[in-house]
Design a protein around this motif. Structure first.
Motif, PDB file in Angstrom:
ATOM      1  N   THR A 266      29.957  -2.428   6.689  1.00  0.00           N
ATOM      2  CA  THR A 266      29.444  -1.143   7.167  1.00  0.00           C
ATOM      3  C   THR A 266      29.099  -0.239   5.995  1.00  0.00           C
ATOM      4  O   THR A 266      28.072   0.437   5.998  1.00  0.00           O
ATOM      5  N   SER A 267      29.939  -0.217   4.978  1.00  0.00           N
ATOM      6  CA  SER A 267      29.695   0.616   3.800  1.00  0.00           C
ATOM      7  C   SER A 267      28.413   0.209   3.082  1.00  0.00           C
ATOM      8  O   SER A 267      27.637   1.056   2.652  1.00  0.00           O
ATOM      9  N   GLU A 268      28.185  -1.101   2.960  1.00  0.00           N
ATOM     10  CA  GLU A 268      26.957  -1.573   2.321  1.00  0.00           C
ATOM     11  C   GLU A 268      25.740  -1.182   3.130  1.00  0.00           C
ATOM     12  O   GLU A 268      24.705  -0.816   2.580  1.00  0.00           O
TER      13      GLU A 268
ATOM     14  N   GLY B 297      26.746   0.557  -0.337  1.00  0.00           N
ATOM     15  CA  GLY B 297      27.894   0.139  -1.142  1.00  0.00           C
ATOM     16  C   GLY B 297      28.331   1.212  -2.133  1.00  0.00           C
ATOM     17  O   GLY B 297      29.021   0.928  -3.096  1.00  0.00           O
ATOM     18  N   ARG B 298      27.902   2.433  -1.906  1.00  0.00           N
ATOM     19  CA  ARG B 298      28.205   3.587  -2.768  1.00  0.00           C
ATOM     20  C   ARG B 298      27.755   3.354  -4.204  1.00  0.00           C
ATOM     21  O   ARG B 298      28.418   3.766  -5.159  1.00  0.00           O
TER      22      ARG B 298
ATOM     23  N   VAL C 193      24.721  11.401  -0.254  1.00  0.00           N
ATOM     24  CA  VAL C 193      25.588  11.881  -1.328  1.00  0.00           C
ATOM     25  C   VAL C 193      26.715  10.887  -1.576  1.00  0.00           C
ATOM     26  O   VAL C 193      27.053  10.574  -2.713  1.00  0.00           O
ATOM     27  N   CYS C 194      27.288  10.356  -0.504  1.00  0.00           N
ATOM     28  CA  CYS C 194      28.413   9.418  -0.635  1.00  0.00           C
ATOM     29  C   CYS C 194      27.960   8.005  -0.994  1.00  0.00           C
ATOM     30  O   CYS C 194      28.793   7.131  -1.205  1.00  0.00           O
ATOM     31  N   SER C 195      26.659   7.767  -1.063  1.00  0.00           N
ATOM     32  CA  SER C 195      26.182   6.437  -1.442  1.00  0.00           C
ATOM     33  C   SER C 195      26.059   6.286  -2.951  1.00  0.00           C
ATOM     34  O   SER C 195      25.773   5.197  -3.440  1.00  0.00           O
ATOM     35  N   THR C 196      26.292   7.356  -3.681  1.00  0.00           N
ATOM     36  CA  THR C 196      26.193   7.282  -5.143  1.00  0.00           C
ATOM     37  C   THR C 196      27.562   6.900  -5.722  1.00  0.00           C
ATOM     38  O   THR C 196      28.605   7.204  -5.133  1.00  0.00           O
TER      39      THR C 196
END
Length: 185
Positions: free
Chosen positions: A39-41, A46-47, A174-177
């Motif tokens: 899910t994060s990817e 994957g931030r 923002v949270c993907s960096t």
């Protein structure tokens, strides 16, 4: 002879190529298995996203061609005072960079709806707004026929971008960096 307002073959070719390329990119990444196993990817890359694609993505999410044309029409009809709004945008983005992004980025959210605070629901918010009359914030000008004033434009344009930081699209990007420094960029 073609009408002045009809589409030419080149228009259809460009339109078709745009659709074909967009579909091709989507199908390629959907079928390749790629890096989207979690899910994060999928939601936040994957931030590990670089700042330029994130910035461009935010820009195309919140700006439209209709808005761009609308600003030009507004200046043409009502005058160039609308450019004062740029100072409000710049102040809002500075506040977002210094105060809001350092609060949001470390939370590593994938959604703006994680851990939200219940404000009493939409009905309570609507009731409060109705009791206060119109939401005409900080109108220092007593003349209701003046469309734009310095303070109206400055504070109004300060509020809009400041609120955009709490939008689902913004939080996700923002949270993907990978770092706070990249998020601020």
């Amino acid at each position: 002879m073609a009408s002045r307002h009809s589409l030419l073959i080149v228009d259809y070719v460009v339109f078709g190529a745009t659709i074909f390329i967009s579909l091709g990119i989507g199908l390629y990444f959907a079928m390749s298995g790629g890096l989207q196993r979690t899910t994060s990817e999928f939601l936040v890359g994957g931030r590990a996203m670089k700042f330029l694609p994130v910035a461009v993505s935010l820009m195309v999410s919140f700006e439209s061609s209709i808005m761009m044309l609308g600003y030009l029409a507004e200046v043409y009809v009502y005058g160039a005072q609308l450019f004062i709004a740029l100072f409000g945008f710049m102040a809002a983005f500075l506040i977002c960079r210094v105060l809001m992004i350092p609060l949001i980025h470390p939370l590593k959210l994938t959604s703006a709806y994680e851990g939200t605070i219940d404000a009493g629901g939409i009905k309570a918010v609507g009731t409060t707004a109705a009791q206060g009359g119109r939401l005409n914030f900080f109108n220092f000008d007593m003349d209701p026929t003046v469309r734009h004033t310095f303070w109206g434009l400055f504070l109004g344009t300060f509020a809009r971008p400041s609120g955009l930081i709490f939008n689902q699209s913004t939080i996700q990007r923002v949270c993907s960096t990978p770092t706070l420094a990249a998020a601020k960029k």
